[in-house]
Scaffold this active site. Sequence first.
Site, mmCIF file in Angstrom:
data_model
loop_
_atom_site.group_PDB
_atom_site.id
_atom_site.type_symbol
_atom_site.label_atom_id
_atom_site.label_comp_id
_atom_site.label_asym_id
_atom_site.label_seq_id
_atom_site.Cartn_x
_atom_site.Cartn_y
_atom_site.Cartn_z
ATOM 1 N N ARG A 243 43.364 -22.232 -36.499
ATOM 2 C CA ARG A 243 41.992 -21.815 -36.182
ATOM 3 C C ARG A 243 41.107 -23.053 -36.148
ATOM 4 O O ARG A 243 41.129 -23.869 -37.073
ATOM 5 C CB ARG A 243 41.468 -20.825 -37.230
ATOM 6 C CG ARG A 243 40.016 -20.420 -37.002
ATOM 7 C CD ARG A 243 39.559 -19.380 -38.038
ATOM 8 N NE ARG A 243 38.141 -19.100 -37.894
ATOM 9 C CZ ARG A 243 37.178 -19.748 -38.550
ATOM 10 N NH1 ARG A 243 37.485 -20.721 -39.396
ATOM 11 N NH2 ARG A 243 35.917 -19.431 -38.358
ATOM 12 N N ASN B 27 0.814 -1.224 0.000
ATOM 13 C CA ASN B 27 0.000 0.000 0.000
ATOM 14 C C ASN B 27 0.852 1.281 0.000
ATOM 15 O O ASN B 27 0.319 2.386 0.080
ATOM 16 C CB ASN B 27 -0.968 0.006 1.186
ATOM 17 C CG ASN B 27 -0.226 -0.107 2.517
ATOM 18 O OD1 ASN B 27 1.001 -0.123 2.536
ATOM 19 N ND2 ASN B 27 -0.967 -0.198 3.608
ATOM 20 N N HIS C 140 24.813 -16.424 -43.375
ATOM 21 C CA HIS C 140 25.182 -17.837 -43.422
ATOM 22 C C HIS C 140 24.591 -18.409 -44.700
ATOM 23 O O HIS C 140 23.384 -18.634 -44.785
ATOM 24 C CB HIS C 140 24.667 -18.573 -42.177
ATOM 25 C CG HIS C 140 25.406 -19.839 -41.905
ATOM 26 N ND1 HIS C 140 24.873 -21.081 -42.068
ATOM 27 C CD2 HIS C 140 26.687 -20.051 -41.490
ATOM 28 C CE1 HIS C 140 25.764 -22.006 -41.758
ATOM 29 N NE2 HIS C 140 26.880 -21.403 -41.403
ATOM 30 N N HIS D 264 33.027 -17.432 -33.928
ATOM 31 C CA HIS D 264 32.610 -18.129 -35.147
ATOM 32 C C HIS D 264 31.250 -17.574 -35.576
ATOM 33 O O HIS D 264 30.406 -17.282 -34.732
ATOM 34 C CB HIS D 264 32.497 -19.632 -34.855
ATOM 35 C CG HIS D 264 31.964 -20.445 -35.990
ATOM 36 N ND1 HIS D 264 30.706 -21.012 -35.984
ATOM 37 C CD2 HIS D 264 32.522 -20.792 -37.182
ATOM 38 C CE1 HIS D 264 30.516 -21.680 -37.106
ATOM 39 N NE2 HIS D 264 31.601 -21.564 -37.855
ATOM 40 N N ASN D 265 31.048 -17.423 -36.894
ATOM 41 C CA ASN D 265 29.766 -16.876 -37.391
ATOM 42 C C ASN D 265 29.365 -15.632 -36.581
ATOM 43 O O ASN D 265 28.229 -15.511 -36.110
ATOM 44 C CB ASN D 265 28.650 -17.923 -37.304
ATOM 45 C CG ASN D 265 28.820 -19.046 -38.312
ATOM 46 O OD1 ASN D 265 29.685 -18.981 -39.185
ATOM 47 N ND2 ASN D 265 28.004 -20.072 -38.198
ATOM 48 N N ASP E 53 31.341 -14.054 -43.269
ATOM 49 C CA ASP E 53 30.946 -14.897 -44.397
ATOM 50 C C ASP E 53 30.410 -13.988 -45.498
ATOM 51 O O ASP E 53 29.316 -13.429 -45.362
ATOM 52 C CB ASP E 53 29.855 -15.889 -43.976
ATOM 53 C CG ASP E 53 30.431 -17.096 -43.248
ATOM 54 O OD1 ASP E 53 31.634 -17.083 -42.966
ATOM 55 O OD2 ASP E 53 29.671 -18.031 -42.957
ATOM 56 N N ASP F 134 10.014 -4.816 16.013
ATOM 57 C CA ASP F 134 8.894 -3.908 16.306
ATOM 58 C C ASP F 134 9.016 -3.398 17.749
ATOM 59 O O ASP F 134 8.210 -3.717 18.626
ATOM 60 C CB ASP F 134 7.571 -4.641 16.091
ATOM 61 C CG ASP F 134 6.357 -3.724 16.290
ATOM 62 O OD1 ASP F 134 6.542 -2.487 16.257
ATOM 63 O OD2 ASP F 134 5.247 -4.254 16.489
ATOM 64 N N GLU G 182 34.535 -13.429 -37.582
ATOM 65 C CA GLU G 182 34.372 -14.089 -38.879
ATOM 66 C C GLU G 182 33.367 -13.332 -39.741
ATOM 67 O O GLU G 182 32.327 -12.885 -39.252
ATOM 68 C CB GLU G 182 33.891 -15.535 -38.678
ATOM 69 C CG GLU G 182 33.832 -16.303 -39.980
ATOM 70 C CD GLU G 182 33.380 -17.750 -39.798
ATOM 71 O OE1 GLU G 182 33.660 -18.552 -40.711
ATOM 72 O OE2 GLU G 182 32.743 -18.071 -38.778
ATOM 73 N N GLU H 280 35.515 -15.391 -44.996
ATOM 74 C CA GLU H 280 35.012 -16.596 -45.667
ATOM 75 C C GLU H 280 34.434 -16.080 -46.993
ATOM 76 O O GLU H 280 33.314 -15.574 -47.041
ATOM 77 C CB GLU H 280 33.941 -17.245 -44.790
ATOM 78 C CG GLU H 280 33.528 -18.629 -45.200
ATOM 79 C CD GLU H 280 34.513 -19.701 -44.768
ATOM 80 O OE1 GLU H 280 34.680 -20.663 -45.520
ATOM 81 O OE2 GLU H 280 35.121 -19.566 -43.684
ATOM 82 N N LYS I 215 42.527 -16.008 -48.285
ATOM 83 C CA LYS I 215 43.382 -16.591 -49.319
ATOM 84 C C LYS I 215 44.295 -15.516 -49.919
ATOM 85 O O LYS I 215 43.924 -14.340 -49.993
ATOM 86 C CB LYS I 215 42.516 -17.195 -50.424
ATOM 87 C CG LYS I 215 41.709 -18.415 -49.974
ATOM 88 C CD LYS I 215 42.606 -19.609 -49.737
ATOM 89 C CE LYS I 215 41.808 -20.835 -49.326
ATOM 90 N NZ LYS I 215 42.680 -22.019 -49.154
ATOM 91 N N GLU J 190 13.150 0.823 12.526
ATOM 92 C CA GLU J 190 12.793 -0.592 12.729
ATOM 93 C C GLU J 190 13.033 -1.393 11.451
ATOM 94 O O GLU J 190 13.494 -2.550 11.505
ATOM 95 C CB GLU J 190 11.326 -0.705 13.166
ATOM 96 C CG GLU J 190 11.079 -0.123 14.553
ATOM 97 C CD GLU J 190 9.593 -0.071 14.915
ATOM 98 O OE1 GLU J 190 9.293 -0.028 16.112
ATOM 99 O OE2 GLU J 190 8.750 -0.080 13.985
ATOM 100 N N SER K 116 42.702 -23.810 -41.065
ATOM 101 C CA SER K 116 41.506 -23.911 -40.225
ATOM 102 C C SER K 116 41.117 -25.380 -40.126
ATOM 103 O O SER K 116 41.140 -26.100 -41.130
ATOM 104 C CB SER K 116 40.356 -23.106 -40.835
ATOM 105 O OG SER K 116 40.605 -21.728 -40.730
#
Length: 777
Positions: A567, A177, A377, A332-333, A364, A211, A362, A411, A462, A222, A540
């Site tokens: 990796r 209350n 992905h 990863h991803n 992709d 109390d 990473e 990637e 690459k 209290e 990898s």
Amino acid sequence: MSCFHKRPKRTKSEELAFLEHLKKVAKENGKRLGLEGDSDLQFLLLGGKLVKVRSKSWKHGRYFKLEEDCQTFSHESKKAFKQNHTCECYLCDIESVRKGRQSEGLKKYTDASVEDLCFSIIFKGRKKNLDLMAESPEDLNKWVSSLEKVINNMHNLSNQKKSEHWIFSCIRKADKNGDNMMTLKEVKHFLRQINVEADDSYAADLFKKCDTSNSGTLEGEEIKQFYYMLTHREEVDVIYEKYAQTEGQMSDRDLLNFLLNEQREQATAEDAHRLIEKYEVDETAKQNNCMTKDGFLMYLQQDDGCIFNPAHRSVYQDMNQPLNHYYISSSHNTYLMADQLKGPSSTEAYIKALLKSCRCVELDCWDGANGEPVIYHGHTLTSKVLFKDVIKAIKDYAFKTSQYPVILSLENHCSVEQQKLMARHLVFFLGDALVKKPLGDTMPTNFPSPEALKGKFLIKGKRLNKLDSIFTNNNVIEDGTVSEEDEAAECKENSQKEKPKKSKIKLDKELSDIVIYCKSVHFNSFEHSRENQAFYEMSSFKESKAFNLAETSATAFMHHNMDKLSRIYPAGSRTDSSNYNPVPMWNVGCQIVALNFQTNSKEMHLNQGRFLPNGFCGYILKPEFQRSLSSQFNPNTLTEGSWLKKKIFHVMVISAQQLPKLNKEKQKSIVDPLVKVEIHGVRADNASKETDHIENNGFNPMWNKKFQFDISVPELALVRFLLEDHDTASQNDFIGQYCLPLTSVQNGYRHVPVLNKRGDIISSASLFVHLMLLDAP
């Protein structure tokens, strides 16, 4: 007509009374937050109008405010056919507040002309960002600075203050209350709120003791007395009284005695004085060079009394070793926010990983519409994000948590035309921070160090020719063909019944030329790598191949990693983006052990623990025996060597404090906690032991349970404390955990922080233990 929802209309006298009430709340909660009477706190409590942005067409005004518990940020929501309801978020769940059009949503759904009106609230985990617009630039600055101030103050509170703030906010919720008085019924409700199921007689007895006015309610002093009785730490009293030998208090001499004998620290009298000065709350005691019980508890709950060695909170390792001598926090991803079949791709995923000190991300890359390459992905329902947007986000957030180099693992599935654009985006957006040629004027024979590469980006991908062609004026090769990345080939293999022939892709010269220290090559054998590959040519390994090599050729794998980078990536069959155990990969010296950062799992907890020390910079120096060519270390079959440093690890799990309720919807749901202590390292060291469970008490359960672990290779061992809610009918539920290297553990009586599944700290909770790492006889 304004689109904003308004605050309820009040008469002038009601408005004045309301403002006075807010001042009182700001003063009361501000005191606990270290913001007593602060105007920014009062601004947030009063609230204001903001536009919430969800799409180009969904932009609605809402009235936002900080609730009186000073922990909940809320706004009224209007939904068709439903009554008004409140949308809430907790300040502790906010990761950051970003000014401007810094989120994907605001960039997509708002115009550049409103840049100075926009801001985003970024949440921890997968919760969607809250994108907002203020009415004016001044209003924007007020919201952002006020939110940042309150959030930062909450983060910087001492554990004792956090605990106090949490308990008092629970008291406020129990005071149904709102009369600032607590009845016995409200006390019982409060006890359930704080995760303890007390029988009626205990609750009534506690109530009666507090109390003192015999009014049938608790109020003012209290309630404070009730708080102190509830949070009394009997186990800390026992320790304090043992060492407080100076007129009932702990003198500097007594404290030094405790530090030397119990904490096993190489402490001096100056260290004891420093701790008294830092943690003692009583000025008289401080002047007398003494520490009271309250000061002692404060010390135990802060960094000096934490299980984690405070000297390891900053960079303390040698950062001038070659790059391949370090474990590197790797994702990863990285673009995924969820699973790899239909989850969303987002620049936000990169930001979250980089802010967690991930140093290898990473990308992709696939051909996108309008000639712009995209990241997603491939051959799945995951959403796409522009390559250039990802590079911009990486540039902005790469070095906010750590200054050490970031590797961009490409990637590449793009056409030559879009590869050219990738190369140009990398050069344009990353600028001088992109490593485009080897450091120095001569062909290097090994990697530069993390220190030499501070603030730099390395491209992994690459390359058409050898690196030494840069120094022999033979670097005139045009676009050519290279074999596809191993991970891409594996994805094709998983989607076809028969193993396909090794496919070739055409590679753009511009993209090839910016691959310097991380040239991707196919792995044939350790012997082939040793005889034919340069140090910068790296492979990898999918997890099954890597685990097989770690099992059958552990020492050869470790020697391979003394010269080159490796990796490791999760199997393509992990469509739910689950993770493999990274520990066996670290045991053989693999550096780039890539995990799905978006998946909250035990494996990610181990990763967070591994990279917790050394300033959380994302680089951990490997043990000397994983860097020395003469080493014959094999983690599977232990022999004599510098790695064998046999220890006995004694652990006593004493108690826990303020564990979270797991089912907040069910008021009567109380946890039955137990603690598991796990060792993860070489095979001989792996072990797990657990306490019994405590019935119906998540507030202050006590176990006093002793365990002993035999450790052979402490430099590779991680210790993980796992708290679970016992369930007789099904699997135990996760409450929290904490993981760190054994080499970063402090001896003695220590508090252990408790982290949630995402790896974020649960501010009010802790575990209290006694630890001793001793040489084995």
